[in-house]
Write an enzyme that holds these catalytic residues in place. Structure first.
Site, PDB file in Angstrom:
ATOM      1  N   ILE A 169       0.912  -1.195  -0.002  1.00 20.17           N
ATOM      2  CA  ILE A 169       0.455   0.506   0.607  1.00 20.17           C
ATOM      3  C   ILE A 169       0.947   1.382   0.155  1.00 20.17           C
ATOM      4  CG2 ILE A 169      -1.477   1.181   1.365  1.00 20.17           C
ATOM      5  CD1 ILE A 169      -2.810  -1.345   2.615  1.00 20.17           C
ATOM      6  N   LYS A 213       4.521  11.601  16.600  1.00 16.30           N
ATOM      7  CA  LYS A 213       4.931  12.528  17.904  1.00 16.30           C
ATOM      8  C   LYS A 213       6.433  13.354  17.061  1.00 16.30           C
ATOM      9  CE  LYS A 213       5.542  13.282  22.784  1.00 16.30           C
ATOM     10  NZ  LYS A 213       4.413  12.781  23.431  1.00 16.30           N
ATOM     11  N   SER A 223      -5.332   1.601   9.791  1.00 11.80           N
ATOM     12  CA  SER A 223      -5.564   0.658  10.810  1.00 11.80           C
ATOM     13  C   SER A 223      -5.922  -0.205   9.553  1.00 11.80           C
ATOM     14  CB  SER A 223      -6.977   1.399  11.705  1.00 11.80           C
ATOM     15  OG  SER A 223      -8.485   1.889  10.340  1.00 11.80           O
ATOM     16  N   THR A 277      -0.874  -7.600  -1.205  1.00 12.49           N
ATOM     17  CA  THR A 277       0.408  -7.142  -1.311  1.00 12.49           C
ATOM     18  C   THR A 277       1.076  -8.252  -0.549  1.00 12.49           C
ATOM     19  OG1 THR A 277      -0.297  -6.798   1.356  1.00 12.49           O
ATOM     20  CG2 THR A 277      -0.865  -4.963  -0.074  1.00 12.49           C
TER      21      THR A 277
HETATM   22  N1  NAP Z   1      -2.398  -5.836   3.249  1.00 20.29           N
HETATM   23  C1  NAP Z   1      -3.768  -6.188   3.523  1.00 20.29           C
HETATM   24  O1  NAP Z   1      -4.785  -6.866   3.596  1.00 20.29           O
HETATM   25  C2  NAP Z   1      -3.776  -5.149   5.232  1.00 20.29           C
HETATM   26  C3  NAP Z   1      -5.341  -4.908   5.569  1.00 20.29           C
HETATM   27  C4  NAP Z   1      -5.401  -3.857   6.474  1.00 20.29           C
HETATM   28  C5  NAP Z   1      -4.629  -3.414   6.710  1.00 20.29           C
HETATM   29  N2  NAP Z   1      -3.811  -3.637   5.955  1.00 20.29           N
HETATM   30  C6  NAP Z   1      -3.058  -1.967   6.949  1.00 20.29           C
HETATM   31  O2  NAP Z   1      -1.692  -1.606   6.168  1.00 20.29           O
HETATM   32  C7  NAP Z   1      -0.406  -1.132   5.981  1.00 20.29           C
HETATM   33  C8  NAP Z   1       0.587  -1.642   5.005  1.00 20.29           C
HETATM   34  O3  NAP Z   1      -0.207  -3.079   5.622  1.00 20.29           O
HETATM   35  P1  NAP Z   1       0.639  -3.717   3.429  1.00 20.29           P
HETATM   36  O4  NAP Z   1      -0.127  -5.196   3.111  1.00 20.29           O
HETATM   37  O5  NAP Z   1       1.136  -2.877   1.967  1.00 20.29           O
HETATM   38  O6  NAP Z   1       2.210  -3.989   3.565  1.00 20.29           O
HETATM   39  P2  NAP Z   1       3.770  -4.797   3.135  1.00 20.29           P
HETATM   40  O7  NAP Z   1       3.218  -5.168   1.862  1.00 20.29           O
HETATM   41  O8  NAP Z   1       4.177  -5.459   4.088  1.00 20.29           O
HETATM   42  O9  NAP Z   1       4.081  -2.779   3.336  1.00 20.29           O
HETATM   43  C9  NAP Z   1       4.807  -2.487   5.099  1.00 20.29           C
HETATM   44  C10 NAP Z   1       5.585  -1.808   4.968  1.00 20.29           C
HETATM   45  O10 NAP Z   1       5.883  -1.276   6.194  1.00 20.29           O
HETATM   46  C11 NAP Z   1       7.247  -0.936   5.955  1.00 20.29           C
HETATM   47  N3  NAP Z   1       8.210  -1.906   7.789  1.00 20.29           N
HETATM   48  C12 NAP Z   1       7.415  -2.382   8.398  1.00 20.29           C
HETATM   49  N4  NAP Z   1       8.223  -3.104   9.583  1.00 20.29           N
HETATM   50  C13 NAP Z   1       8.697  -1.137   9.518  1.00 20.29           C
HETATM   51  C14 NAP Z   1       9.673  -0.930  10.976  1.00 20.29           C
HETATM   52  N5  NAP Z   1       9.456  -0.996  12.065  1.00 20.29           N
HETATM   53  N6  NAP Z   1       9.390   0.504  10.013  1.00 20.29           N
HETATM   54  C15 NAP Z   1       9.456   1.615   9.803  1.00 20.29           C
HETATM   55  N7  NAP Z   1       8.961   0.546   8.400  1.00 20.29           N
HETATM   56  C16 NAP Z   1       8.340  -0.149   8.208  1.00 20.29           C
HETATM   57  C17 NAP Z   1       7.556  -2.365   5.231  1.00 20.29           C
HETATM   58  O11 NAP Z   1       9.157  -2.355   5.084  1.00 20.29           O
HETATM   59  P3  NAP Z   1      10.754  -2.475   5.645  1.00 20.29           P
HETATM   60  O12 NAP Z   1      10.539  -4.161   6.200  1.00 20.29           O
HETATM   61  O13 NAP Z   1      11.443  -2.364   5.041  1.00 20.29           O
HETATM   62  O14 NAP Z   1      10.525  -1.966   6.774  1.00 20.29           O
HETATM   63  C18 NAP Z   1       7.021  -1.905   4.168  1.00 20.29           C
HETATM   64  O15 NAP Z   1       7.428  -0.774   3.448  1.00 20.29           O
HETATM   65  C19 NAP Z   1      -0.336  -2.180   7.580  1.00 20.29           C
HETATM   66  O16 NAP Z   1      -0.597  -1.487   8.776  1.00 20.29           O
HETATM   67  C20 NAP Z   1      -1.415  -3.303   7.261  1.00 20.29           C
HETATM   68  O17 NAP Z   1      -1.339  -3.603   8.817  1.00 20.29           O
HETATM   69  C21 NAP Z   1      -3.075  -3.963   5.424  1.00 20.29           C
END
Ligand code: NAP
Length: 238
Positions: free
Chosen positions: A17, A115, A131, A178
């Site tokens: 995302i 913050k 969220s 994703t």
């Molecule tokens: N995909 C879904 O079905 C879904 C549904 C509902 C909500 N969400 C929410 O949407 C958000 C994005 O999800 P996504 O599916 O796009 O996940 P994703 O493809 O795994 O991407 C997560 C991103 O966050 C970074 N990240 C993770 N931990 C981090 C940390 N400690 N410090 C800095 N960067 C960090 C990762 O990069 P690095 O590994 O390099 O840190 C990556 O760029 C999340 O909050 C997830 O809970 C997703």
């Protein structure tokens, strides 16, 4: 409100995302900064997005790291946070430390990033947190994520009041295809997506681009604050 030339930071902008959101802001003419932990993901994302993107390594679970990132980045207009790791599992089985680890990432990471960003954020700008639909309608095994997502939405409402005139909102996605699911065997992932899609009025799971549009809208619309944008393909109706 035009985003042309506005400086936008996407924490989590190297994947899923966040990566699509960074692309969507670039298409609006914004100057985009992305941050996440992995230097490999940062360079891959820079290649995908093109040379104009600034990249920074950040683990947003540390207040110190976040403070030093924003010191380096300097003044900017809009903050988007999509970073965060959750935890799934039956409440009776999931160890408490795994729930705490998830809170430390998805809730406290977003809290501390906001913050640390404040001294540098334009007062006419915005903050968009992330969220998820399990905050409103938990699937089985999603009680921890339901709590994290609800806590984020409560935090956002408080911040929209405390930080005004800075606008603060939340994007709450449904299931999005994703890399977060990359660890699952291909067949298992496909059948999970198909099962979810068949229950949704829209008949499919989301693509990251579906969600990215919401962050752009929230940055552009100067009259929106204290709101959750739920993009869940009708999951609440199914
Ligand atoms: N995909 C879904 O079905 C879904 C549904 C509902 C909500 N969400 C929410 O949407 C958000 C994005 O999800 P996504 O599916 O796009 O996940 P994703 O493809 O795994 O991407 C997560 C991103 O966050 C970074 N990240 C993770 N931990 C981090 C940390 N400690 N410090 C800095 N960067 C960090 C990762 O990069 P690095 O590994 O390099 O840190 C990556 O760029 C999340 O909050 C997830 O809970 C997703």
């Amino acid at each position: 409100m035009s985003l042309k030339g506005k400086r936008v930071i996407v924490v989590g902008g190297t994947s899923g995302i966040g990566l699509s959101t960074a692309k969507a802001f670039l298409e609006e003419g914004a100057q985009v900064v992305i941050a996440s932990r992995s230097s490999a993901k940062l360079s891959e994302a820079k290649q995908t997005l093109g040379g104009n993107v600034e990249t920074y390594e950040l683990d947003f679970r540390s207040e110190e790291n976040a403070a030093s990132l924003f010191k380096k980045v300097g003044e900017f207009d809009h903050l988007v946070i999509t970073a965060g790791e959750g935890a799934m599992g039956d409440f009776r089985e999931l160890p408490v430390d795994q729930a705490q680890t998830a809170f430390n990432s998805k809730f406290w990471g977003q809290y501390m990033t906001v913050k640390a960003a404040l001294p540098y954020l334009n007062k006419e700008g915005s903050i968009s947190l992330t969220s998820g639909v399990y905050g409103k309608r938990p699937a089985k095994g999603a009680s921890t994520l339901a709590a994290i997502n609800s806590a984020l939405e409560g935090l956002m409402r408080g911040l929209a009041v405390d930080l005004a005139p800075i606008r603060v909102n939340v994007v709450s996605p449904g299931i999005v295809d994703t890399p977060v699911y990359a660890g699952m065997p291909e067949e298992h992932r496909k059948s999970m997506f198909n099962a979810i899609a068949s229950q949704l009025p829209v008949g499919r799971v989301a693509q990251p681009e579906d969600i990215a549009e919401a962050y752009v809208y929230l940055a552009k619309n100067g009259f929106t604050t204290g709101t959750v944008i739920l993009i869940e393909g009708g999951a609440l109706l199914s």
